[in-house]
Design a protein around this motif. Structure first.
Motif, mmCIF file in Angstrom:
data_model
loop_
_atom_site.group_PDB
_atom_site.id
_atom_site.type_symbol
_atom_site.label_atom_id
_atom_site.label_comp_id
_atom_site.label_asym_id
_atom_site.label_seq_id
_atom_site.Cartn_x
_atom_site.Cartn_y
_atom_site.Cartn_z
ATOM 1 N N PRO A 282 0.791 -1.237 0.000
ATOM 2 C CA PRO A 282 0.000 0.000 0.000
ATOM 3 C C PRO A 282 0.820 1.282 0.000
ATOM 4 N N ALA A 283 1.856 1.347 0.825
ATOM 5 C CA ALA A 283 2.675 2.564 0.891
ATOM 6 C C ALA A 283 3.387 2.821 -0.430
ATOM 7 N N VAL A 284 3.897 1.756 -1.022
ATOM 8 C CA VAL A 284 4.574 1.873 -2.322
ATOM 9 C C VAL A 284 3.569 2.290 -3.390
ATOM 10 N N GLY A 285 2.353 1.739 -3.310
ATOM 11 C CA GLY A 285 1.313 2.097 -4.263
ATOM 12 C C GLY A 285 0.943 3.566 -4.190
ATOM 13 N N VAL A 286 0.789 4.081 -2.961
ATOM 14 C CA VAL A 286 0.452 5.498 -2.778
ATOM 15 C C VAL A 286 1.573 6.386 -3.319
ATOM 16 N N ALA B 298 9.011 5.301 4.532
ATOM 17 C CA ALA B 298 9.002 6.701 4.985
ATOM 18 C C ALA B 298 9.623 7.620 3.939
ATOM 19 N N VAL B 299 10.712 7.168 3.309
ATOM 20 C CA VAL B 299 11.401 7.989 2.308
ATOM 21 C C VAL B 299 10.526 8.191 1.076
ATOM 22 N N VAL B 300 9.975 7.110 0.525
ATOM 23 C CA VAL B 300 9.207 7.249 -0.715
ATOM 24 C C VAL B 300 7.901 8.013 -0.482
ATOM 25 N N LEU B 301 7.297 7.848 0.690
ATOM 26 C CA LEU B 301 6.071 8.606 0.983
ATOM 27 C C LEU B 301 6.375 10.087 1.156
ATOM 28 N N THR B 302 7.495 10.398 1.802
ATOM 29 C CA THR B 302 7.889 11.806 1.970
ATOM 30 C C THR B 302 8.172 12.462 0.623
ATOM 31 N N LEU B 303 8.953 11.785 -0.221
ATOM 32 C CA LEU B 303 9.274 12.338 -1.537
ATOM 33 C C LEU B 303 8.016 12.506 -2.389
ATOM 34 N N SER B 304 7.130 11.514 -2.320
ATOM 35 C CA SER B 304 5.913 11.603 -3.140
ATOM 36 C C SER B 304 4.992 12.717 -2.655
ATOM 37 N N MET B 305 4.967 12.972 -1.361
ATOM 38 C CA MET B 305 4.153 14.078 -0.848
ATOM 39 C C MET B 305 4.679 15.419 -1.344
ATOM 40 N N LEU B 306 5.981 15.489 -1.573
ATOM 41 C CA LEU B 306 6.561 16.724 -2.109
ATOM 42 C C LEU B 306 6.052 16.996 -3.522
ATOM 43 N N CYS B 307 5.687 15.940 -4.240
ATOM 44 C CA CYS B 307 5.093 16.133 -5.580
ATOM 45 C C CYS B 307 3.777 16.897 -5.465
ATOM 46 N N PHE B 308 3.029 16.612 -4.413
ATOM 47 C CA PHE B 308 1.760 17.310 -4.191
ATOM 48 C C PHE B 308 1.997 18.720 -3.645
ATOM 49 N N LEU B 309 2.858 18.832 -2.661
ATOM 50 C CA LEU B 309 3.131 20.148 -2.068
ATOM 51 C C LEU B 309 3.776 21.081 -3.080
#
Length: 533
Positions: free
Chosen positions: A361-365, A438-449
């Motif tokens: 799930p985390a990788v998918g998000v 944690a790393v991939v979710l943080t980086l991906s959230m930066l795509c939104f921010l």
């Protein structure tokens, strides 16, 4: 204020020191050190933002004689990005078995060299740093000692040695003509040259090498071999595709500024950028290997960046630079998640991977958010940078070309996104490492921010205020929605059941063919300059 030379030297010094202590302790120290280095890079950026360009002459020698480091706004932003991404990668590999003393020494040495390239104010120093980085990257590509990786690593080394020989030839000719290689002195000296024809050969030699480092058409054949090699650690692929390829674009920008009083090839590179973008997504669409698909999509996005920075329009230029930053974030995320997927499914074949969103799930998000970034979905970082580039090309044929490129990107990632859905065939949720997630979710959230606060980030990073017109942005949203529907129709009609472009993958350039393409590109540049100057 932190001395610039320490920001360059400290990573390689730490990489040497950690060999003397246990790897478990070394990993903790490196996370703390990289955090401190990121803070130092932030302080340098703030200093440059407030007081302007920072110059440091190593050894106290006069300008143009000794080694001069320069931190202007662009360089300080790139150093900040470098330190941030390396911190993310070091956290990501914290629990990896292959991350031993030698790996961290090489990895931190590469960080030092990349920072040095961004801060160096001398063309010869940049040449030396790129050559050293080439050797380290070659070892990192071959790090797991698989046969294919060794072949790809040697190809990368030999191709880049040939290219940088062109760069060195151009440097020698330029130094003989001008007598300086320092960027500031070079800009002044070149503005006084009365005969542009005398600079054709040095410029053509250097721009050929830089175009290869930036992976422009037709000089990008090395990139998939380096970025998509099967056994290379995913953090190596992420750094190469997300960050290191940007050093070529950075040096390209510096060269173009220095030669601009006499030689202007911006129109040519807009066209080459568009061709690169189109060829890149076509080749990406032909791939069934997920890392190769991502590598070729990098080629396509480099083309978009080159269009932006070469268009004679401020909005397009800053949009191109912002897209450079955005690409570093979403492509690093995609390569990291691809590495996690490959590790879990034990295959790189896109057709054999299903149900990632349910099984991981985390990788998918993280994958979904980064895909939304790269295709320019509304409210995501790619939408802002692509909007600015498109606005700068408004009313020209380039605008239509950009629509085609984004449609191609959408089709590529509709294909890639298939791995998220369906049944994985596995009963339990994957037990992924918490630091990796944690790393991939943080980086991906930066795509939104980066999309929500795009205008504010551009103002902070580049000290430029660009407003996004709501009406024109709304039109772009409608165009994006139309492109999504068209992309789905094209994918289902032409590519879902049968990959009609699969035959392209059988055409692979060998070392001799790549060397020939370098020579032909150089000859074309000479002929073009002869006709236009």
């Amino acid at each position: 204020m932190i001395n610039l030379h320490w920001v360059i030297l400290l990573p390689i010094i730490l990489g040497t020191i950690v060999k003397l202590i246990s790897i478990k302790t070394a990993k903790k120290i490196m996370v703390l050190f990289q955090s401190a280095l990121l803070i130092s890079a932030t302080m340098i950026f703030i200093e440059v933002r407030k007081n302007g360009t920072v110059l440091e002459n190593i050894g106290g020698w006069p300008d143009t004689i000794g080694i001069t480091l320069r931190a202007d706004l662009l360089a300080s932003v790139m150093v900040l990005l470098t330190c941030f991404l390396f911190l993310a990668m070091i956290i990501f590999v914290h629990n990896k078995n292959y991350a031993d003393h030698l790996f961290f020494f090489l990895f931190l040495s590469l960080e030092s060299l990349i920072i040095g390239i961004f801060l160096s104010n001398d063309l010869f120093n940049i040449f030396v740093l790129i050559e050293a980085a080439t050797l380290i990257i070659t070892v990192l590509i071959m790090y797991k000692k698989a046969n294919v990786a060794i072949y790809d690593g040697m190809m990368y080394l030999l191709i880049n040695v040939v290219a940088m020989s062109f760069f060195l030839m151009g440097l020698g000719m330029l130094y003989k003509k001008i007598g300086v290689l320092d960027f500031y002195a070079l800009e002044t000296a070149l503005s006084q040259v009365k005969d542009p024809q005398s600079l054709i050969l040095p410029y053509a030699f250097m721009i050929t090498a830089v175009s290869l480092k930036a992976a422009l058409m037709p000089l990008f054949s090395w990139l998939p071999k380096a970025h998509g090699t099967p056994s290379a650690p995913s953090v190596v692929s992420a750094i190469l595709s997300g960050l290191y390829v940007k050093t070529g674009i950075y040096v390209f920008l510096r060269l173009q500024i220095a030669f601009s009083p006499l030689i202007d090839t911006s129109e040519l590179f807009v066209i080459l950028g568009l061709i690169t973008a189109i060829v890149g997504f076509i080749l990406a669409l032909a791939q069934k290997d997920i890392k190769l698909l991502l590598a070729y999509s990098t080629v396509s996005q480099i083309g978009v960046i080159m269009i932006g920075i070469n268009l004679d329009n401020p909005m397009a230029y800053w949009g191109g630079l912002y897209h450079l930053m955005n690409h570093a974030i979403f492509k690093s995320t995609l390569f990291l998640t691809a590495g996690m997927i490959i590790s879990e499914y034990q295959t790189r074949n896109l057709a054999e991977i299903n149900g990632v969103f349910k099984h991981m799930p985390a990788v998918g998000v993280a994958t979904i958010l980064s895909i939304l970034g790269i295709i320019g979905a509304p409210l995501f970082n790619g939408s802002i940078s692509k909007y600015l580039i498109a606005s700068g090309s408004s009313g020209t044929w380039i605008e239509s070309g950009l629509i085609l490129v984004n449609l191609g990107t959408i089709i590529v990632f509709i294909k890639y996104g298939q791995l998220l859905f369906g049944s994985s065939g596995k009963k339990e949720t994957a037990d992924s490492d918490i630091l990796e997630k944690a790393v991939v979710l943080t980086l991906s959230m930066l795509c939104f921010l980066g999309g929500i606060f795009g205008s504010e980030l551009i103002a902070i990073l580049f000290n430029v205020k660009l407003t996004v017109d709501r009406l024109s942005y709304s039109i772009k949203i409608l165009l994006f929605i139309g492109s999504i529907f068209l992309g789905i129709l094209i994918y289902r009609g032409l590519f879902k059941k049968t990959n009609r472009l699969a035959f392209i993958t059988s055409f692979e350039l060998g070392f001799n063919e790549i060397c020939l393409s370098i020579t032909l590109f150089f000859a074309f540049m000479v002929a073009y300059l002869k006709l236009t100057l």
